[in-house]
Motif scaffolding. Structure first.
Motif, PDB file in Angstrom:
ATOM      1  N   GLU A   5      -6.426 -61.485  32.570  1.00 11.66           N
ATOM      2  CA  GLU A   5      -6.603 -60.928  31.237  1.00 11.66           C
ATOM      3  C   GLU A   5      -6.072 -59.503  31.228  1.00 11.66           C
ATOM      4  OE1 GLU A   5     -10.348 -61.866  28.930  1.00 11.66           O
ATOM      5  OE2 GLU A   5     -11.011 -62.362  30.977  1.00 11.66           O
ATOM      6  N   VAL A   6      -5.221 -59.212  30.279  1.00 11.98           N
ATOM      7  CA  VAL A   6      -4.687 -57.862  30.093  1.00 11.98           C
ATOM      8  C   VAL A   6      -5.202 -57.365  28.750  1.00 11.98           C
ATOM      9  CG1 VAL A   6      -2.600 -56.472  29.809  1.00 11.98           C
ATOM     10  CG2 VAL A   6      -2.642 -58.360  31.465  1.00 11.98           C
ATOM     11  N   LYS A   7      -5.889 -56.224  28.774  1.00  5.37           N
ATOM     12  CA  LYS A   7      -6.543 -55.725  27.576  1.00  5.37           C
ATOM     13  C   LYS A   7      -6.064 -54.316  27.231  1.00  5.37           C
ATOM     14  CE  LYS A   7     -10.866 -58.319  28.288  1.00  5.37           C
ATOM     15  NZ  LYS A   7     -12.339 -58.211  28.391  1.00  5.37           N
ATOM     16  N   ASN A   8      -5.409 -54.215  26.084  1.00  4.04           N
ATOM     17  CA  ASN A   8      -5.088 -52.916  25.472  1.00  4.04           C
ATOM     18  C   ASN A   8      -4.380 -51.977  26.445  1.00  4.04           C
ATOM     19  OD1 ASN A   8      -5.208 -51.743  22.929  1.00  4.04           O
ATOM     20  ND2 ASN A   8      -6.948 -50.447  23.458  1.00  4.04           N
ATOM     21  N   GLY A  21      -0.378 -50.967  23.771  1.00  2.00           N
ATOM     22  CA  GLY A  21      -1.529 -51.824  23.529  1.00  2.00           C
ATOM     23  C   GLY A  21      -1.220 -53.292  23.739  1.00  2.00           C
ATOM     24  N   ASN A  23      -1.964 -57.008  24.991  1.00  2.00           N
ATOM     25  CA  ASN A  23      -3.106 -57.891  25.193  1.00  2.00           C
ATOM     26  C   ASN A  23      -2.615 -59.328  25.372  1.00  2.00           C
ATOM     27  OD1 ASN A  23      -5.783 -56.278  24.380  1.00  2.00           O
ATOM     28  ND2 ASN A  23      -4.141 -55.668  22.965  1.00  2.00           N
ATOM     29  N   GLY A  58      -6.367 -48.954  29.547  1.00  5.04           N
ATOM     30  CA  GLY A  58      -6.494 -50.388  29.353  1.00  5.04           C
ATOM     31  C   GLY A  58      -7.275 -51.012  30.492  1.00  5.04           C
TER      32      GLY A  58
END
Length: 258
Positions: A5-8, A21, A23, A58
């Motif tokens: 999971e890659v977030k922001n 950003g 996601n 992030g």
């Protein structure tokens, strides 16, 4: 549960914001292709995932565990196992010219075993076991007969196949490719793409930055189109290539701006 999971995710170089950003999530065994024009942020994203660059802010999670986290302006927190989660195959092969093919494959696992033994004092993988794994991976990429050759004795396609085998030696959760055929002529491109396709058949999780649109369409479970540091479009190959919604995606695909 997603394997990644890659977030922001944000990254800038000086005043230039390269990732704005990002996601996305990736399931185990999925193949994700990332496409887009040069300068859009594709390679920077891969380098941040492999911690060759450190994102400004992030979060990156592997198997639901955070391996990187930072708020804007704060010092990032990167866990010790972060780099071990990812393997990267470069555009330019990056093999060590002074080492044979088998030595190139064995070097990182030997160093890791030595460091682990020093840290814990326990038993680690032996040199014989490391060599056996290396020989197995050379067979996988069709280069058993090149084990004792040196990089200068190999074609570009053979060198890239060695680089793929080397990346697999550390058993990464996610194998990343940065334009793996950009340095190859069309004849050699096919042999590398066949190896990548065989890895998909073994249900390996992969992220591929590529300019080979037909390959991306045929091998991917999902495709991301990045423009100006943001994900402009994401979907199945049929959705992105066959029925794009974004005007930027339509322009990119119609212009062949690879």
């Amino acid at each position: 549960m997603s394997v990644l999971e890659v977030k922001n995710l944000y990254k800038h170089f000086g005043d230039v914001r390269v990732l704005n950003g990002i996601n996305f999530a990736l399931e185990k065994g999925e193949v994700l292709s990332i496409i887009g024009s040069s300068g859009g942020g594709k390679t920077t994203l891969l380098r941040c995932l492999n911690f060759l660059e450190i994102a400004d802010s992030g979060e990156i999670l592997v198997n639901d565990k955070s391996v990187y986290c930072a708020e804007e302006g704060e010092k990032p927190v990167v866990t010790p196992e972060a780099q071990l989660s990812f393997g990267l195959v470069f555009q330019q092969f990056n093999l060590f010219p002074q080492y044979s093919v088998i030595e190139n494959l064995m070097l990182a696992p030997k160093l890791r075993a030595k460091a682990e033994h020093k840290r814990t004092g326990g038993e680690t993988e032996s040199v014989q076991e490391i060599r056996a794994r290396a020989e197995g991976l050379l067979a996988t990429v069709g280069l058993t007969d090149k084990a004792d050759a040196y990089p200068c004795q190999l074609s570009g396609g053979q060198q890239q196949r060695v680089a793929i085998a080397r990346a697999l030696m550390l058993s990464p959760e996610i194998l990343c490719f940065d334009e793996p055929t950009s340095s190859l002529d069309p004849e050699l491109t096919g042999e590398v793409l066949r190896v990548i396709r065989s890895l998909k058949d073994s249900e390996r999780t992969m992220i591929i930055v590529t300019h080979e649109m037909e390959f991306a369409r045929s091998v991917s479970d999902r495709v991301i189109f990045i423009a100006d540091g943001v994900i402009e479009e994401e979907g199945t190959p049929d959705e992105v290539f066959g029925h794009p919604k974004s005007e930027k995606t339509k322009a990119f695909l119609s212009a062949g701006d690879l």
